[in-house]
Design an enzyme around this catalytic site. Structure first.
Site, PDB file in Angstrom:
ATOM      1  CG  ASP A 241      -6.469  -4.096  -1.562  1.00 26.40           C
ATOM      2  OD1 ASP A 241      -6.987  -5.079  -2.118  1.00 26.40           O
ATOM      3  OD2 ASP A 241      -6.671  -3.808  -0.385  1.00 26.40           O
TER       4      ASP A 241
ATOM      5  CG  ASP B 196      -2.212  -0.820   0.965  1.00 25.54           C
ATOM      6  OD1 ASP B 196      -2.522  -1.074  -0.210  1.00 25.54           O
ATOM      7  OD2 ASP B 196      -2.876  -1.194   1.935  1.00 25.54           O
TER       8      ASP B 196
HETATM    9  N1  GLY Z   1      -5.955  -1.764   1.644  1.00 25.59           N
HETATM   10  C1  GLY Z   1      -6.988  -1.265   0.908  1.00 25.59           C
HETATM   11  C2  GLY Z   1      -8.370  -1.488   1.368  1.00 25.59           C
HETATM   12  O1  GLY Z   1      -8.618  -1.980   2.468  1.00 25.59           O
HETATM   13  O2  GLY Z   1      -9.250  -1.175   0.616  1.00 25.59           O
END
Ligand code: GLY
Length: 397
Positions: free
Chosen positions: A173, A111
């Site tokens: 993600d 992320d």
């Molecule tokens: N890590 C991204 C989400 O939880 O959407």
């Protein structure tokens, strides 16, 4: 796999050309930015944690994936109002991104893009500050060097523990984290960035997007060989279901990838995942946390999915022919989803919550922040409002 085969089962919901009336849009922008000015003064430069507790933010440091979006929300509010206080608020955060990079705080994960694109890159784009470009490039280099698996050709889910099953996964993600790599390529011309981003796209297409346009949340690879094994979920309802927010990272991530790559094969793929979503949209136009749930029920909502997806559909509208069917459907759908969030998740008069929208769920299976507030809900509301005001807005991603 052949792509571009998914039909809209409910086309009449999306071909009436609905647009949020100008007065409603302006009132919503004023209501949201007025609240944000007060809240940011109250937060005093501290960051909301990854989720709310009883509708209130727990304030703290810049130490996880959501905080980049908190800084970004101030920048979007600045773009919507031209009030310099918002820009100054975002600039107060700059030191924390240096600390984050130097001390590698939550940098060993998939992320990194969420942390640096809507904050540090956004500051660079808005102010031209070269130091911000340099810092974002360092973050991109770290991401490319340590989180990308050369052996598998994908971004690892988390941490550098390639030897544990949980670490040897990739996920939806990541589609909104690879813009950091595309951007770094654009800035430096170093092929390693674009190669990694394109490989991630190809693996996502092959492993995570199913033939019916739905998506797995995670995909497991063999810890030794990194060969593909199977799709599964983490935040969704079931391994074979479609987690709404994960899917929305694709509804936004593929159009962003298209603008960098101009790869035409991404267009039918994006249409399939968008049409799958629109075929599973509840009456309110605010999804439940998983597309297994369409009819009215007591499941948790995820308004952030509606907002993220609306941004993705509006991004796609930038390069589609205005007379095309997709353009009309995407624009109408985006307006209806944002309108649904305005009508259902912004009742500031009667509900006391810290964020700009409620009905955001972090993780229903883990009972984390059910129908609460998060920084990505705040950020994507403001991004959707900016996009509805200025179709040609230059994105931060
Ligand atoms: N890590 C991204 C989400 O939880 O959407």
């Amino acid at each position: 796999m052949t792509r571009g085969n998914i039909e809209l089962s409910n086309i009449n919901r999306y071909n009436d050309g609905f647009e949020i009336p100008e007065t409603k849009l302006n009132t919503t922008i004023k209501k949201a930015t007025d609240k944000w000015l007060k809240k940011l003064e109250e937060f005093d430069g501290q960051f909301p944690g990854t989720m709310s507790k009883d509708d209130k933010y727990v304030l703290g440091e810049n130490n996880s994936w959501t905080q980049g979006m908190h800084t970004g929300s101030a920048l979007l509010a600045y773009e919507l109002t031209e009030n310099e206080k918002f820009l100054e608020y975002a600039k107060q955060h700059i030191e924390s991104y240096y600390r984050r990079y130097e001390n590698k705080v939550d940098m060993w994960c998939h992320d990194v893009g969420f942390a640096f694109s809507p904050s540090v890159i956004a500051l660079y784009k808005l102010t031209g500050d070269e130091a911000m470009k340099e810092l974002a490039l360092k973050a991109a280099d770290h991401f490319r060097t340590y989180i990308y698996s050369e052996k598998g050709g994908f971004i690892l889910r988390s941490y550098t523990r390639k030897d544990v099953p949980d670490g040897c996964r990739t996920m939806m993600d990541t589609l909104m984290n690879i813009p950091l790599l595309f951007w770094a390529y654009e800035q430096t011309g170093e092929e390693r960035y674009v190669e990694a981003a394109k490989s991630q796209l190809a693996i996502t297409e092959k492993c995570l997007i199913r033939e019916d346009g739905s998506s797995f949340h995670h995909y497991q690879f063999d810890v030794e060989t990194h060969a593909p094994i199977r799709g599964l979920t983490f935040q969704g309802h079931a391994d074979d279901s479609c987690w709404a927010r994960g899917h929305s990272w694709g509804v936004y991530g593929f159009p962003v990838a298209y603008t960098y790559t101009k790869d035409e094969t991404l267009l039918p793929l994006h249409r399939d995942i968008s049409y799958f979503m629109l075929n599973h949209m509840p009456e309110t136009f605010v999804p439940y946390y998983d597309y297994d749930f369409v009819e009215e029920c007591n499941e948790a909502h995820d308004s952030s999915s509606a907002l993220i997806s609306a941004c993705g559909l509006l991004e796609a509208c930038k390069y589609l022919d205005e007379s095309s069917e997709e353009y009309k459907i995407y624009k109408t759908a985006a307006n209806k989803m944002v309108n649904g969030v305005i009508d259902h998740c912004m009742d500031y008069e009667n509900k006391d919550f810290d964020g700009l929208v409620n009905w955001v769920t972090c993780s229903a299976p883990h009972n984390l922040c059910i129908d609460g507030c998060t920084s990505y809900g705040d950020y994507f509301l403001l991004e959707a409002l900016v996009r509805l005001k200025k179709l040609d807005w230059e994105r931060y991603w």
